[in-house]
Structures are given as C-alpha cells and as structure tokens.
Motif scaffolding. Structure first.
Motif, PDB file in Angstrom:
ATOM      1  N   UNK A  36     -24.628   0.703  -4.292  1.00 23.74           N
ATOM      2  CA  UNK A  36     -24.467  -0.654  -4.793  1.00 23.74           C
ATOM      3  C   UNK A  36     -24.513  -0.662  -6.317  1.00 23.74           C
ATOM      4  N   UNK A  37     -24.019  -1.733  -6.889  1.00 21.26           N
ATOM      5  CA  UNK A  37     -24.057  -1.892  -8.341  1.00 21.26           C
ATOM      6  C   UNK A  37     -25.417  -2.434  -8.758  1.00 21.26           C
ATOM      7  N   UNK A  38     -25.816  -2.157  -9.978  1.00 27.45           N
ATOM      8  CA  UNK A  38     -27.081  -2.704 -10.479  1.00 27.45           C
ATOM      9  C   UNK A  38     -27.026  -4.241 -10.507  1.00 27.45           C
ATOM     10  N   UNK A  39     -28.171  -4.879 -10.474  1.00 29.62           N
ATOM     11  CA  UNK A  39     -28.204  -6.339 -10.558  1.00 29.62           C
ATOM     12  C   UNK A  39     -27.469  -6.828 -11.812  1.00 29.62           C
ATOM     13  N   UNK A  40     -26.689  -7.880 -11.646  1.00 34.20           N
ATOM     14  CA  UNK A  40     -25.984  -8.464 -12.777  1.00 34.20           C
ATOM     15  C   UNK A  40     -24.658  -7.825 -13.113  1.00 34.20           C
ATOM     16  N   UNK A  49     -26.250   2.617  -7.492  1.00 37.29           N
ATOM     17  CA  UNK A  49     -27.593   2.806  -6.965  1.00 37.29           C
ATOM     18  C   UNK A  49     -27.482   3.237  -5.504  1.00 37.29           C
ATOM     19  N   UNK A  50     -28.114   4.357  -5.174  1.00 38.09           N
ATOM     20  CA  UNK A  50     -28.108   4.825  -3.787  1.00 38.09           C
ATOM     21  C   UNK A  50     -28.776   3.771  -2.904  1.00 38.09           C
ATOM     22  N   UNK A  51     -28.230   3.612  -1.695  1.00 38.98           N
ATOM     23  CA  UNK A  51     -28.771   2.588  -0.800  1.00 38.98           C
ATOM     24  C   UNK A  51     -28.846   3.135   0.619  1.00 38.98           C
ATOM     25  N   UNK A  52     -29.773   2.562   1.389  1.00 40.79           N
ATOM     26  CA  UNK A  52     -29.885   2.935   2.800  1.00 40.79           C
ATOM     27  C   UNK A  52     -30.281   1.696   3.589  1.00 40.79           C
TER      28      UNK A  52
END
Length: 81
Positions: free
Chosen positions: A23-27, A11-14
């Motif tokens: 980041x990785x998806x939740x879980x 997941x793209x993050x800022x």
C-alpha cells in the motif's frame, strides 16, 4: 519517479497472515491520467501528426506539478491505436 523510488514508498501489507499487495503511505495517492483531452488538446486518432503540436492545458500542468511536488505518484495513459 523511477521504479526503484516507487518501491521505496510502498508499505508491505498482510491480511489474516497472508501477504497482500503493498500500500501507499498515508496521504500519498496514485493518479492514472488520460493524456489528450485531459491535460492537453484532444487530438483525433485520424490525425496523429497533430500530437507533435498539442498544447498542454496550463491549469493541468500546474495541478500535476503540485501533485508531483507533494509526492503523489502519477501515471499517464492513452487508448490511442
């Protein structure tokens, strides 16, 4: 899991308007696991020919397969010479 499949899960993050590492998806977890002595017999560096017959620890195999089936990312490493 192929690299392209891994990229699809990120997941793209800022932060403060700046791009940061994805980041990785939740879980979903990223596991980095040593090989010998952790998932199979511990083989001394002085006896590398024994790696051909190293036995996998059955409980480790069950756990790794479970994590993989749950979608977690698993990388193996070694510090062998």
């Amino acid at each position: 899991m192929e690299n392209q499949d891994l990229d699809k899960n990120l997941i793209a993050a800022s932060e403060d308007g700046q791009t940061i590492s994805p980041i990785l998806p939740p879980g979903i977890k990223n596991y980095l696991i040593d090989i010998d002595g952790t998932i199979c017999d511990d083989i001394p560096n002085e006896e590398p020919e024994r790696m051909l017959t190293a036995e996998v620890y059955p409980d480790a195999l069950v756990t790794l397969n479970k994590w993989y089936d749950e979608g977690h990312i698993i990388f193996f490493f070694t510090s062998r010479t």
